[in-house]
Design an enzyme around this catalytic site. Structure first.
Site, PDB file in Angstrom:
ATOM      1  CB  THR A   1      53.004  20.285  40.471  1.00 35.07           C
ATOM      2  OG1 THR A   1      52.756  19.557  41.672  1.00 35.07           O
ATOM      3  CG2 THR A   1      51.686  20.772  39.901  1.00 35.07           C
TER       4      THR A   1
ATOM      5  CB  CYS B   1      45.782  19.416  44.598  1.00 36.92           C
ATOM      6  SG  CYS B   1      46.022  18.431  46.089  1.00 36.92           S
TER       7      CYS B   1
ATOM      8  CG  HIS C   1      50.509  20.648  44.441  1.00 34.71           C
ATOM      9  ND1 HIS C   1      50.980  19.588  43.712  1.00 34.71           N
ATOM     10  CD2 HIS C   1      49.321  20.236  44.947  1.00 34.71           C
ATOM     11  CE1 HIS C   1      50.113  18.582  43.771  1.00 34.71           C
ATOM     12  NE2 HIS C   1      49.098  18.954  44.526  1.00 34.71           N
TER      13      HIS C   1
END
Lengths: 209, 158
Positions: B22, B28, B45
């Site tokens: 990712t 995040c 995620h």
């Protein structure tokens, strides 16, 4: 004219798309003019791409999540809510700083780059919301810009998190700007939440009916 | 290239030789699960700590408290053993020192992630969280190694 609503596929109608594009163009055009004055050269803005997108899909749509850039983030608030993000490659920032900070030595210049970025954000963002305010006859403001240097995806992250608390979709306005001599280029990204989008569409409908 | 790229508020599961990645995690949090015997790995995620505070609850992979159970259930269904699962967590940065009006969302994402993993008895085997910069992660499902790459602070393996 029908009021604004998302159709089944969450697409905008052609009329909605075109009128939003026109409004975006006015804002970006004025922002470009103010940047032209700042760098003393002609700045061209591409026709903005405009779409309604699921918020979590926006990084994929824009791409280049890992490219390391200077980023300026500002919140748009008032009658409309959203964010403006300006992403500039290192070379562009260097050439802007060589123009604007030419009186300073290298060390001071480096220290001042982030303030310079915030100032650029302030000028571009301010011009953008002022022209939108005037055109739509609304009160729209912009908060103090924050600048950083990092991966584009990580810069956008906070903006998307904030928007995703209350919304599934966002209007995405993306444009490329380029200074005539090619040494400065970058992207301006404006995200507007779907509640604000409805307000804008109602105003547009009022203008044409 | 056997790489699956996981977008925001999404997850993926893969087994060796597939890698899961990712890109550009800011505030995040990226959560990986790994079962060393079956070489099954998962990557989630998340954007927000909890579904409770959100008005938009459509996508459960967006939140730590609903996304982690989702990932665990799915990876078990594909053959991983819950007692072998080990987690690693990365991200939760505060990207802008001046923008603290967001009540430190990165920190809240991390603490919620840890709390959920603790409640579900999944040990956290490695972490690289907080601070003020973005990270890209890649899980090698052959070894369970998680590579964490940043723009200015190099690459580490946890």
């Amino acid at each position: 004219m029908v009021g604004f609503k998302l159709n089944k596929t969450n697409n905008l109608t052609e009329f909605q798309h075109d009128s939003l594009c026109e409004i975006a163009n006015i804002g970006f055009g004025n922002a470009a003019t103010s940047l032209s004055k700042l760098v003393g050269d002609e700045v061209a803005i591409k026709v903005p791409s405009l779409q309604l997108q699921r918020i979590e899909k926006i990084p994929q749509v824009i791409g280049g999540e890992e490219s390391v850039v200077y980023g300026i983030v500002m919140q748009i608030y008032g009658d409309l809510n959203g964010y403006m993000t300006i992403l500039l490659p290192v070379e562009s920032v260097n050439s802007i700083s060589s123009k604007l900070l030419s009186n300073f030595d290298e060390e001071t210049k480096n220290e001042m780059i982030m303030s310079m970025m915030e100032e650029i954000g302030h000028i571009l963002g301010g011009t953008y919301v002022t022209s939108l305010s005037n055109f739509l006859n609304m009160n729209i403001s912009i908060d103090t810009p924050s600048a950083t240097y990092d991966m584009a995806g990580a810069i956008l992250d906070l903006v998307l998190i904030e928007m995703s608390k209350d919304f599934e979709h966002s209007l995405v306005l993306d444009t490329e700007m380029k200074v005539k001599n090619d040494i400065v280029e970058g992207n301006i990204l404006v995200l507007v939440d779907t509640a604000s989008l409805k307000i804008i569409m109602d105003i547009i409908d009022g203008m044409v009916s | 290239m056997n790489i699956i790229t996981v977008g925001m508020a999404d997850y993926a599961i893969g087994t060796s030789p597939i890698s899961l990645t990712t890109l550009g995690l800011g505030s995040c949090v990226g959560i990986t699960l790994y079962d060393s015997k079956t070489k099954l790995g998962g990557l989630l995620h998340i954007m927000l700590p909890s579904v409770d505070q959100a008005r938009s609850k459509e996508n459960l992979a967006k939140f730590a408290d609903t996304g982690i159970p989702l990932l665990i259930d799915d990876i078990i269904e594909r053959g991983a053993s819950k007692r072998r699962l080990e987690a690693k967590i990365v991200g939760g940065a505060s990207m802008f020192s001046s923008k603290n009006g967001n009540l430190k969302i990165g920190e809240r994402n991390i603490s919620s992630t840890k709390e959920v993993l603790y409640k579900l008895n999944i040990p956290i085997k490695g972490q690289d969280t907080g601070k003020n910069y973005g990270r890209t992660i890649k899980l090698d499902t052959n070894t369970g190694n998680l590579t964490v790459k940043s723009a200015l602070y190099g690459t580490i393996i946890i």
